[in-house]
Design a protein around this motif. Structure first.
Motif, short mmCIF file in Angstrom:
data_model
loop_
_atom_site.label_atom_id
_atom_site.label_comp_id
_atom_site.label_asym_id
_atom_site.label_seq_id
_atom_site.Cartn_x
_atom_site.Cartn_y
_atom_site.Cartn_z
N ARG A 134 0.83 -1.20 0.00
CA ARG A 134 0.00 0.00 0.00
C ARG A 134 0.86 1.25 0.00
O ARG A 134 0.58 2.23 -0.70
CB ARG A 134 -0.95 0.01 1.20
CG ARG A 134 -2.06 -1.00 1.12
CD ARG A 134 -2.90 -1.05 2.38
NE ARG A 134 -3.59 0.21 2.62
CZ ARG A 134 -3.35 1.00 3.65
NH1 ARG A 134 -2.44 0.69 4.55
NH2 ARG A 134 -4.02 2.12 3.80
N TRP A 138 0.77 4.03 -3.00
CA TRP A 138 0.44 5.45 -2.78
C TRP A 138 1.55 6.35 -3.32
O TRP A 138 1.29 7.38 -3.95
CB TRP A 138 0.22 5.72 -1.30
CG TRP A 138 -1.19 5.52 -0.89
CD1 TRP A 138 -1.71 4.50 -0.16
CD2 TRP A 138 -2.31 6.36 -1.23
NE1 TRP A 138 -3.07 4.64 -0.02
CE2 TRP A 138 -3.46 5.77 -0.67
CE3 TRP A 138 -2.43 7.53 -1.96
CZ2 TRP A 138 -4.72 6.33 -0.80
CZ3 TRP A 138 -3.70 8.09 -2.10
CH2 TRP A 138 -4.82 7.49 -1.52
N PHE A 336 -1.77 10.57 4.42
CA PHE A 336 -0.92 10.34 3.26
C PHE A 336 0.52 10.11 3.69
O PHE A 336 1.18 9.18 3.22
CB PHE A 336 -0.99 11.55 2.32
CG PHE A 336 -0.11 11.43 1.10
CD1 PHE A 336 -0.55 10.75 -0.02
CD2 PHE A 336 1.16 11.98 1.08
CE1 PHE A 336 0.26 10.63 -1.15
CE2 PHE A 336 1.98 11.86 -0.02
CZ PHE A 336 1.52 11.20 -1.14
N ASN A 339 0.91 6.68 5.12
CA ASN A 339 0.93 5.65 4.10
C ASN A 339 2.25 5.63 3.33
O ASN A 339 2.59 4.62 2.71
CB ASN A 339 -0.23 5.86 3.10
CG ASN A 339 -1.51 5.21 3.58
OD1 ASN A 339 -1.71 4.03 3.39
ND2 ASN A 339 -2.36 6.00 4.22
#
Length: 343
Positions: A134, A138, A336, A339
């Motif tokens: 992930r 991103w 964000f 991540n």
């Protein structure tokens, strides 16, 4: 905590299982107990457990039918069957539904704890792999957004730099070959969507044996060819000058459409039409996305606090920045950054 549901028509069996799990299986919690398959299905839908441990022979709905129904509803739930020696053939039948393992009655502490603790370790490993995937996804989707813009502007040096950045990020994240192939497929689909939003449709590029990265690069080359064939970039000097001005002044909160139009000295109607044709965006959306692209770069770098980043890209009102960021990116700035693996 990993949630467990136990299913057996004998109360003593369920009580014994609960005691073993509570005392010998750290990280697990029994969230429901059922006497038959029908009752168990209701609990599964209510709790969405990580693990279901079920007997084979039960009234109303037996264990084989139960695990078949659970598997229709969820592919992720781990299924374990309990059986006596007389039911062993049914336990073997259950394996074709993706049952993780089976436990023979009477159950021993060592058997239950070994099986569940093994599941916990496997869950930790899968969670770490998923988080790594992930985080890489991103990071790379942000680069692909920039890549799509560079393709649209036919900035070959720019998109080659973005391809290098994607390759280095994916290559440095210890992903398996299957994960890399899935990631490149996701990024290809995202790139096509970015180009489609600008008004052009990209066809599939036939795969070869040279690997998923090579296929992604050939999709980028194909996108560049399609854009060249459908646009007359360079004939509208006013729009090129407007974009240069935006790229130099995006950090100024006072930058406005009126300022840009006055700079390039064309009529508003001409500017609106040509700007949309050249960039695939109106002025407001283009400016927001360009600023947020810069914000993502700064968030990934980890050198500045989020309110400092907001000011650096032209958003002195921090709450407004976080609202716009979440609307366009789908995550808050702090989410964000998390991540991306930066805390």
């Amino acid at each position: 905590m990993l949630k467990v549901i136990t299913v057996d028509d004998e109360k003593a069996v369920k009580q014994g299982l609960r005691k073993i799990i509570e005392l010998h299986c750290p990280g697990f919690e029994v969230v429901g107990e059922a006497e038959d398959g029908l009752e168990a299905l209701e609990l599964v839908r209510l709790h969405n457990p990580h693990v279901v441990i079920t007997d084979i022979t039960m009234p109303v709905m037996n264990g084989i039918e139960l695990i078949a129904r659970i598997r229709e509803w969820s592919a992720a739930t781990e299924l374990i069957v309990m059986s006596g020696y007389d039911d062993f053939k049914y336990a073997q039948e259950a394996l074709r539904y993706g049952v993780k393992d089976y436990l023979l009655k009477p159950m021993k502490i060592e058997s239950v704890s070994k099986l569940l603790n093994g599941l916990r370790e496997e869950n930790v490993r899968r969670s770490a792999e998923l988080e790594r995937y992930r985080s890489c996804l991103w990071a790379c989707t942000g680069i692909v957004e920039k890549l799509a813009e560079q393709l649209w502007l036919l900035d070959e040096a720019g998109w080659n730099g973005s391809l290098t950045a994607i390759s280095e990020r994916i290559g440095g994240d210890l992903l398996t070959d299957d994960e890399k192939a899935l990631l490149y497929a996701d990024l290809t689909a995202y790139l096509r969507r970015q180009i489609r939003e600008r008004g052009l449709e990209l066809e599939d590029v036939a795969p070869t044996e040279r690997g998923s990265e090579d296929l992604f690069v050939r999709n980028v080359d194909h996108a560049a060819d399609v854009i060249r064939a459908n646009r007359n970039w360079g004939q509208r000097v006013a729009i090129r000058n407007a974009l240069n001005h935006i790229h130099e002044r995006y950090h100024d909160p006072e930058l406005s459409l009126e300022e840009v139009i006055a700079l390039v000295n064309v009529s508003p109607a001409y500017f609106y039409k040509m700007f949309k044709e050249e960039t695939g965006r109106n002025f407001k959306t283009y400016l927001i996305e360009f600023r947020l692209d810069k914000a993502r770069e700064l968030l990934a770098g980890g050198q500045y606090k989020t309110y400092e980043i907001a000011e650096r890209i032209g958003y002195p009102d921090y709450p407004h920045f976080t609202k716009v960021f979440k609307k366009y990116v789908g995550l808050s700035p702090s989410e964000f950054r998390k991540n991306m693996g930066i805390f």
